[in-house]
Design an enzyme around this catalytic site. Structure first.
Site, PDB file in Angstrom:
ATOM      1  N   LYS A 183      12.888   7.242   2.574  1.00 40.57           N
ATOM      2  CA  LYS A 183      12.782   8.474   3.356  1.00 40.57           C
ATOM      3  C   LYS A 183      11.384   9.093   3.182  1.00 40.57           C
ATOM      4  O   LYS A 183      10.411   8.476   3.565  1.00 40.57           O
ATOM      5  CB  LYS A 183      13.920   9.420   2.961  1.00 40.57           C
ATOM      6  CG  LYS A 183      15.298   8.733   2.853  1.00 40.57           C
ATOM      7  CD  LYS A 183      15.845   8.227   4.176  1.00 40.57           C
ATOM      8  CE  LYS A 183      17.077   7.352   4.042  1.00 40.57           C
ATOM      9  NZ  LYS A 183      18.179   7.893   3.277  1.00 40.57           N
TER      10      LYS A 183
ATOM     11  N   ASP B  32      20.022  13.617  -6.958  1.00 44.82           N
ATOM     12  CA  ASP B  32      19.495  12.933  -5.773  1.00 44.82           C
ATOM     13  C   ASP B  32      18.627  13.950  -5.043  1.00 44.82           C
ATOM     14  O   ASP B  32      19.117  14.874  -4.414  1.00 44.82           O
ATOM     15  CB  ASP B  32      20.653  12.439  -4.895  1.00 44.82           C
ATOM     16  CG  ASP B  32      20.170  11.694  -3.643  1.00 44.82           C
ATOM     17  OD1 ASP B  32      18.998  11.881  -3.257  1.00 44.82           O
ATOM     18  OD2 ASP B  32      20.978  10.945  -3.053  1.00 44.82           O
TER      19      ASP B  32
ATOM     20  N   ARG C 221      10.300 -10.009 -12.098  1.00 43.01           N
ATOM     21  CA  ARG C 221      11.430  -9.116 -12.362  1.00 43.01           C
ATOM     22  C   ARG C 221      11.333  -8.628 -13.797  1.00 43.01           C
ATOM     23  O   ARG C 221      11.138  -9.463 -14.668  1.00 43.01           O
ATOM     24  CB  ARG C 221      12.750  -9.878 -12.129  1.00 43.01           C
ATOM     25  CG  ARG C 221      13.985  -9.089 -12.504  1.00 43.01           C
ATOM     26  CD  ARG C 221      15.242  -9.752 -11.980  1.00 43.01           C
ATOM     27  NE  ARG C 221      15.339 -11.185 -12.257  1.00 43.01           N
ATOM     28  CZ  ARG C 221      15.575 -11.693 -13.460  1.00 43.01           C
ATOM     29  NH1 ARG C 221      15.735 -10.900 -14.495  1.00 43.01           N
ATOM     30  NH2 ARG C 221      15.641 -12.996 -13.630  1.00 43.01           N
TER      31      ARG C 221
ATOM     32  N   TYR D  74      25.336  12.598   0.148  1.00 45.69           N
ATOM     33  CA  TYR D  74      25.054  11.384   0.903  1.00 45.69           C
ATOM     34  C   TYR D  74      26.300  10.498   0.868  1.00 45.69           C
ATOM     35  O   TYR D  74      26.778  10.146  -0.214  1.00 45.69           O
ATOM     36  CB  TYR D  74      23.851  10.657   0.313  1.00 45.69           C
ATOM     37  CG  TYR D  74      23.518   9.403   1.073  1.00 45.69           C
ATOM     38  CD1 TYR D  74      22.927   9.485   2.329  1.00 45.69           C
ATOM     39  CD2 TYR D  74      23.816   8.156   0.564  1.00 45.69           C
ATOM     40  CE1 TYR D  74      22.643   8.341   3.053  1.00 45.69           C
ATOM     41  CE2 TYR D  74      23.527   7.004   1.273  1.00 45.69           C
ATOM     42  CZ  TYR D  74      22.944   7.106   2.522  1.00 45.69           C
ATOM     43  OH  TYR D  74      22.670   5.970   3.239  1.00 45.69           O
TER      44      TYR D  74
HETATM   45  C1  LIG Z   1      19.206   7.394   2.493  1.00 45.39           C
HETATM   46  C2  LIG Z   1      19.748   8.127   1.324  1.00 45.39           C
HETATM   47  C3  LIG Z   1      20.282   7.443   0.218  1.00 45.39           C
HETATM   48  C4  LIG Z   1      20.384   5.938   0.183  1.00 45.39           C
HETATM   49  O1  LIG Z   1      19.132   5.337   0.159  1.00 45.39           O
HETATM   50  P1  LIG Z   1      18.815   3.872   0.784  1.00 45.39           P
HETATM   51  O2  LIG Z   1      17.365   3.712   0.524  1.00 45.39           O
HETATM   52  O3  LIG Z   1      19.192   3.928   2.228  1.00 45.39           O
HETATM   53  O4  LIG Z   1      19.672   2.905   0.028  1.00 45.39           O
HETATM   54  C5  LIG Z   1      20.729   8.205  -0.852  1.00 45.39           C
HETATM   55  N1  LIG Z   1      20.692   9.546  -0.840  1.00 45.39           N
HETATM   56  C6  LIG Z   1      20.194  10.238   0.219  1.00 45.39           C
HETATM   57  C7  LIG Z   1      20.180  11.727   0.174  1.00 45.39           C
HETATM   58  C8  LIG Z   1      19.713   9.557   1.331  1.00 45.39           C
HETATM   59  O5  LIG Z   1      19.252  10.243   2.381  1.00 45.39           O
END
Ligand SMILES: *Cc1c(COP(=O)(O)O)cnc(C)c1O
Length: 382
Positions: free
Chosen positions: A199, A174, A50, A102
């Site tokens: 993703k 994001d 870590r 999100y």
């Molecule tokens: C899935 C997602 C998140 C959250 O991510 P996790 O890896 O599931 O914690 C945040 N923003 C967007 C646009 C997402 O599609």
């Protein structure tokens, strides 16, 4: 010879050839602790896993390269990455985010506001007048998502950065649905870019991970580094290694998913049973011009359909496809379909008639036929 492109560097994981064995695949380093010699000095440059071991350092290097960032940090999930940014807001600090984004991130921000940790304003994605009106000298963080779930509203990152910087605020983006092969948010003026690596970056629906990358190594980034290290929301070495394996095919996956989604979106326009096809790559999408400037290598694999038959028709479509699997999440090699509103809950502004699609790597003609068949199946299909 000119320097290799980002595509080449990603495919080769930045020449991560193991110096000991010559293996062309980066090794996994699962060790949590590292030995010292007789003089109590570390044998290598690593003492504890870590916040990051050699596998995570290598993956972070590839991600920083992709973003044009001096540094990137890996987290155990996208939400852990967002939580670290939210925690870096000073107590009472003012945050502006989006009404449509999100939903998990919105709930996290609203929770912090309810507990009076922060003050929060939500504005419609891309509404620069509302943003200018809401921005104040004490605004600490502006958090945007582009394209924004699930209407794929496009937010002008460069213009938002100007508004943020005029009041001395940090702009966080994001960019999960616009990975760095198509959008480099930092080059457009963002201070921090975030991805759910769960993703597109991993792309195989088998790793949970998150990323933050910074435009500058400044006080805020150091604070985020402290949070990263001290809260320890870091991925395991095996997950990180899988992430790097997925990442190596990012460019080719994203190109194909974007081309398939564009073909499907275009073909479904005007289809009986649909009120709207929402996809930034369509010239009729309200954010198309900005998307063309900002998403330079494809509009991605995400689109949404609004059904003329409302809630029931949306539920029926999501339940009727054979190749699109009914499941949440996005960006994997397999295509997914989701009736979004019931997933987000009653407080969500997402319309009841909306179905979200994540287009994968299957034959796009098969995917289109699947959707057309399910749309035509009518009321008895559930
Ligand atoms: C899935 C997602 C998140 C959250 O991510 P996790 O890896 O599931 O914690 C945040 N923003 C967007 C646009 C997402 O599609």
């Amino acid at each position: 010879m000119t320097a290799p492109s980002r595509t080449t560097l990603t495919v080769q994981a930045m020449h991560a050839i193991d110096q000991i064995t010559g293996a062309v695949i980066p090794p996994i380093h699962p060790a949590t602790t590292y030995a010292r010699g007789a003089d109590n000095q570390l044998i290598g440059d690593q003492d504890y896993r870590r916040p990051e071991g050699p596998t995570e350092k290598q993956a972070a290097k590839v991600l920083a390269m992709l973003e044009g960032a001096p540094e990137a940090k890996l987290f155990s999930s996208g939400m852990a990455a967002i939580a670290a940014v939210v925690e870096s807001v000073p107590t009472g600090g003012h945050v502006i985010a989006q009404t449509e984004m999100y939903y998990g991130a919105k709930l996290l921000l609203q929770r912090a506001a309810t507990k009076k940790r922060i003050t929060l304003n939500l504005i419609a994605p891309g509404d620069l007048h509302a943003l200018t009106a809401a921005a104040r000298p004490d605004t600490d963080l502006i958090w945007i998502e582009s394209p924004a779930n699930p209407s794929w509203a496009v937010v002008d990152i460069a213009k938002t950065a100007d508004i943020a910087h005029a009041v001395g605020a940090t702009l966080g983006v994001d960019s999960t649905c616009a990975p760095p092969c198509t959008t480099q948010a930092l080059a457009l003026g963002a201070d921090i870019v975030m991805h759910s690596a769960t993703k597109y970056l991993n792309g195989h629906s088998d790793v949970l991970a998150g990323v933050l990358a910074t435009r500058e190594v400044n006080a805020r980034w150091q604070e985020i580094g402290e949070i990263h290290s001290k809260t320890g929301a870091v991925p395991g070495a095996f997950e990180t290694w899988l992430l790097m394996r997925g990442l190596r095919t990012l460019w080719v996956r994203f190109e194909r998913q974007s081309a398939s989604a564009l073909m499907i979106a275009d073909a479904l326009q005007g289809q009986a049973g649909l009120d709207a096809v929402l996809y930034p790559g369509l010239p009729g999408h309200p954010g198309h011009d900005i998307a063309t400037r900002q998403m330079t290598n494809g509009f991605g694999g995400m689109l949404s359909l609004r059904l003329s038959g409302g809630h029931d028709a949306a539920a029926r479509l999501a339940a009727s496809t054979k190749l699109f699997t009914q499941a949440t999440s996005l960006g994997g090699v397999e295509s997914l379909i989701e009736h979004r509103k019931p997933i987000e809950g009653p407080d969500s502004p997402t319309p009841n008639d909306l179905v979200r699609l994540s287009v994968g790597l299957e034959d796009p003609q098969d995917l289109l036929a699947d959707l057309r068949h399910a749309l035509a199946a009518g009321p008895k299909a559930v």
